[in-house]
Enzyme design. Sequence first.
Site, PDB file in Angstrom:
ATOM      1  N   GLY A  84     -15.273 -55.975 -53.979  1.00  0.00           N
ATOM      2  CA  GLY A  84     -16.687 -56.109 -54.295  1.00  0.00           C
ATOM      3  C   GLY A  84     -17.068 -55.185 -55.431  1.00  0.00           C
ATOM      4  N   GLN A 101     -22.363 -50.223 -60.872  1.00  0.00           N
ATOM      5  CA  GLN A 101     -21.024 -49.647 -61.038  1.00  0.00           C
ATOM      6  C   GLN A 101     -20.449 -49.877 -62.436  1.00  0.00           C
ATOM      7  OE1 GLN A 101     -19.514 -51.419 -57.113  1.00  0.00           O
ATOM      8  NE2 GLN A 101     -18.381 -49.506 -57.298  1.00  0.00           N
ATOM      9  N   CYS A 133     -14.356 -47.138 -52.316  1.00  0.00           N
ATOM     10  CA  CYS A 133     -15.270 -47.644 -53.333  1.00  0.00           C
ATOM     11  C   CYS A 133     -14.632 -47.426 -54.695  1.00  0.00           C
ATOM     12  CB  CYS A 133     -16.593 -46.884 -53.231  1.00  0.00           C
ATOM     13  SG  CYS A 133     -17.797 -47.353 -54.479  1.00  0.00           S
ATOM     14  N   LEU A 134     -14.736 -48.407 -55.573  1.00  0.00           N
ATOM     15  CA  LEU A 134     -14.138 -48.275 -56.912  1.00  0.00           C
ATOM     16  C   LEU A 134     -14.757 -47.115 -57.690  1.00  0.00           C
ATOM     17  CD1 LEU A 134     -13.835 -52.034 -57.925  1.00  0.00           C
ATOM     18  CD2 LEU A 134     -12.003 -50.510 -57.153  1.00  0.00           C
ATOM     19  N   HIS A 160     -22.088 -52.802 -48.079  1.00  0.00           N
ATOM     20  CA  HIS A 160     -21.663 -51.762 -49.033  1.00  0.00           C
ATOM     21  C   HIS A 160     -22.228 -52.060 -50.429  1.00  0.00           C
ATOM     22  CE1 HIS A 160     -18.366 -48.988 -50.691  1.00  0.00           C
ATOM     23  NE2 HIS A 160     -18.853 -49.574 -51.766  1.00  0.00           N
ATOM     24  N   GLU A 161     -22.088 -53.302 -50.881  1.00  0.00           N
ATOM     25  CA  GLU A 161     -22.528 -53.640 -52.246  1.00  0.00           C
ATOM     26  C   GLU A 161     -24.047 -53.649 -52.374  1.00  0.00           C
ATOM     27  OE1 GLU A 161     -20.343 -53.352 -54.406  1.00  0.00           O
ATOM     28  OE2 GLU A 161     -18.622 -53.530 -53.074  1.00  0.00           O
ATOM     29  N   HIS A 213     -25.363 -50.287 -52.933  1.00  0.00           N
ATOM     30  CA  HIS A 213     -25.243 -49.824 -54.328  1.00  0.00           C
ATOM     31  C   HIS A 213     -26.506 -50.146 -55.129  1.00  0.00           C
ATOM     32  CE1 HIS A 213     -21.252 -48.219 -55.140  1.00  0.00           C
ATOM     33  NE2 HIS A 213     -20.663 -49.207 -54.494  1.00  0.00           N
TER      34      HIS A 213
HETATM   35 NI    NI Z   1     -18.706 -49.255 -53.795  1.00  0.00          NI
END
Ligand code: NI
Length: 154
Positions: A46, A51, A90-91, A132-133, A136
């Site tokens: 995701g 991000q 998380c990226l 999660h997304e 963000h």
């Molecule tokens: Ni994330």
Amino acid sequence: MAIRKIRTNPDPVLREKAKTINKISAPIIRLLDDMAETMYAANGVGLAAPQIGIGKRLVVIDVQNGNGLLKLINPVITQKNGAEVAIEGCLSFPGIAGEVERAEEVTVKALDPEGKELEIKATGLLARALQHEIDHLDGVLFVDRVIRFLEKEE
Ligand code: NI
């Protein structure tokens, strides 16, 4: 399409509240394509627009379980049920993982790139990725919700 640079902690853009999309224009559709390409290149499941440094309410998700690629515009959680603890990463936080409690089941409303209204009922990894997304988009990061950090193996 193009791979964008993923912003990592402590980039302040990750803490900003993203803005609602009022018009689904060609640049928005290209942005969603870039987000998908960036997510796949990073082996993520995701990615949210903040991000890649863009404060818009856009999310891409592919949890690789047959649901395919989701491109979501202005996603909102309309229902949550149950609770489940699982490990997340998380990226934007390379090398960090921790246990996070999320709703076990969620209903999400969003628009697709054609402007069609979607209603997604999800459980398991997809429900987790959606939560999660969407966090963000409000500047909420998984580390805020971690109940126990884990040592990540190389
Ligand atoms: Ni994330």
